[in-house]
Scaffold this active site. Structure first.
Site, PDB file in Angstrom:
ATOM      1  CE  LYS A   1      -3.922  -2.096   1.970  1.00 49.54           C
ATOM      2  NZ  LYS A   1      -3.775  -3.293   2.254  1.00 49.54           N
TER       3      LYS A   1
HETATM    4  C1  LIG Z   1      -4.355  -4.510   1.522  1.00 43.06           C
HETATM    5  C2  LIG Z   1      -3.938  -5.858   1.392  1.00 43.06           C
HETATM    6  C3  LIG Z   1      -4.170  -6.830   0.920  1.00 43.06           C
HETATM    7  C4  LIG Z   1      -5.320  -6.786  -0.034  1.00 43.06           C
HETATM    8  O1  LIG Z   1      -5.361  -5.602  -1.160  1.00 43.06           O
HETATM    9  P1  LIG Z   1      -6.532  -5.274  -1.777  1.00 43.06           P
HETATM   10  O2  LIG Z   1      -6.427  -4.389  -2.792  1.00 43.06           O
HETATM   11  O3  LIG Z   1      -7.708  -4.745  -0.734  1.00 43.06           O
HETATM   12  O4  LIG Z   1      -7.433  -6.467  -2.585  1.00 43.06           O
HETATM   13  C5  LIG Z   1      -3.417  -8.126   0.902  1.00 43.06           C
HETATM   14  N1  LIG Z   1      -2.205  -8.099   1.280  1.00 43.06           N
HETATM   15  C6  LIG Z   1      -1.819  -7.041   2.052  1.00 43.06           C
HETATM   16  C7  LIG Z   1      -0.713  -7.361   3.021  1.00 43.06           C
HETATM   17  C8  LIG Z   1      -2.597  -5.958   2.348  1.00 43.06           C
HETATM   18  O5  LIG Z   1      -1.899  -5.063   3.165  1.00 43.06           O
END
Ligand SMILES: *Cc1c(COP(=O)(O)O)cnc(C)c1O
Length: 433
Positions: A107
């Site tokens: 993210k």
């Molecule tokens: C947010 C997150 C996900 C999921 O991603 P999305 O875009 O919400 O499907 C998967 N793995 C980790 C470690 C995350 O922080």
């Protein structure tokens, strides 16, 4: 670039407005009006382009002249100040590591990009923007780090007391400056409900410019399409049929991959890998979309009962179930299976994954059984030390903490406890004075 609301009851708007507002006035998610594929030569020669050049070329059309080219280039450059390496496990399986950023979760890219866009749009404004975000763990840290020190932007993070990992809590409560953490007496859903209520509260939104930094915001969602191009660049000379397995929660990441494909990236197939929160796995089997309350798992960033970005995927495939199914498979795995996968990767390939990556790995295995000619890339979305307890227990080995984690672990937590919506509203209004 213009964006329309997927609820189709609000006027089209600019990139700038979509970023500042987060959601359309009719509560719909924004989606770009046009998607123009990049020239074939771009993909044929992609190995000669830097990551920054690839990302800039790919994102430009979604922003157009709203941010001058030179500024956009700089934003992309600052966003991508770390690596996105492919690690190959075997002939048919690789992983793309997305955890080399400041908070060690994928993210970081979206959060850093969005923060810089908002900073640019807000540079001459006297009006503060408040970014309100609920987190089950990773979003909070990435948003806090991405927005730290951005002028005119105040970030308020709601997290559930005692429900995020110790490291995640440090990442979102120790930065200070323009970042405030609110520790909610409740669970993640309570945080999320309060944030939703704030967006609908007219008294509040009249007095404060609120926006969201979840993947519903186009500036957090779209930059995730870079990952798929970076993987392709490293693999296309060796493998003809590239498929991606994406550990999915809110389905923002996988949906960004599908946008990369719309831009012409030669992706053979997508795999949505789920834990037991598997509304999409069930949908592809039954054609019935049946959201359920989320259940807690060891891959907690994917504990989502009703993925907010699935509606964007439906838009890409124009609600054509068959077309969607031709391009997307989905599998769901239990915590037990996830732990076995962590152990298997460690024992067979000497690779230490995190629980989310392990779900992605399992998705590759399931798909490859039916499709032996494909090369499957699973996205490793977080560093294993972010889920230290589970990983150390499974592989029976102590992990070294990377510098990004060491840097926060002894800092002092600062958080304001809140109990209910009135506490949140009171805090936001006071802050304004
Ligand atoms: C947010 C997150 C996900 C999921 O991603 P999305 O875009 O919400 O499907 C998967 N793995 C980790 C470690 C995350 O922080």
């Amino acid at each position: 670039m213009n964006y329309y609301s997927l609820n189709k009851k609000a006027p089209n708007t600019s990139f700038k407005n979509a970023v500042i507002k987060g959601l359309a006035p009719d509560k719909g998610l924004y989606f770009p009006v046009d998607i123009t594929p990049l020239p074939k030569a771009f993909f044929d020669n992609i190995e000669n382009l830097s990551d920054v050049e690839i990302a800039y070329q790919a994102i430009k059309q979604f922003i157009t002249s709203e941010i001058p080219d030179a500024v956009l280039k700089k934003i992309v450059e600052e966003t991508l100040s770390f690596n996105f390496p492919i690690v190959t496990l075997n002939d048919r399986t690789s992983t793309l590591e997305l955890f080399h950023g400041p908070t060690m979760a994928f993210k970081d890219v979206g959060a850093r990009f969005m923060a810089r866009c908002l900073g640019y749009f807000n540079k001459d404004s006297t009006k503060q923007v408040t970014v309100l975000v609920a987190t089950s763990g990773d979003t909070g840290g990435a948003v806090a780090s991405g927005f730290l020190g951005v002028k005119g932007v105040h970030v308020v993070i709601l997290y559930p007391k005692g429900k995020v990992s110790a490291i995640q809590e440090k990442q979102l409560t120790t930065l200070g400056q323009n970042i405030t953490a609110l520790e909610v007496h409740g669970v993640f859903d309570d945080c999320q409900d309060m944030v939703k209520r704030a967006f609908l509260d007219e008294e509040l939104t009249r007095r404060i410019q609120l926006t969201s930094a979840n993947s519903i915001n186009v500036a957090r969602w779209l930059p995730q399409l870079f990952y798929f191009m970076f993987a392709y660049k490293q693999l296309y000379k060796k493998h003809k049929e590239i498929v991606f397995s994406i550990p999915s929660g809110n389905f923002g990441n996988i949906c960004a991959g599908m946008m990369a494909q719309q831009l012409g990236l030669p992706v053979k197939h997508f795999i949505a890998s789920n834990n037991e929160n598997n509304v999409v796995t069930r949908y592809l089997k039954t054609e019935n979309y049946n959201p359920k309350a989320s259940v807690q798992t060891i891959s907690n960033a994917m504990d989502v009962g009703n993925p907010s970005n699935f509606i964007r995927i439906q838009e890409i495939y124009k609600n054509d179930f068959k077309r969607l199914k031709d391009n997307l498979s989905s599998y769901s795995f239990t915590d037990e299976e996830t732990k076995l996968a962590l152990a298997e990767m460690y024992n067979q390939y000497n690779y230490i994954a995190d629980p989310h990556g392990a779900v992605g790995y399992l998705g590759c295995k399931s798909y490859l059984k039916q499709n032996p000619n494909a090369h499957c890339v699973f996205l490793e979305t977080a560093h294993p030390t972010k889920f230290l307890e589970v990983v150390e227990e499974v592989i029976k080995k102590k992990l070294d903490l990377p510098p990004q984690i060491k840097a926060v672990i002894n800092k002092e937590k600062v958080a304001i406890p809140i109990k209910n919506y009135n506490d949140l509203k009171g805090f936001l209004l006071n802050k304004q004075e």
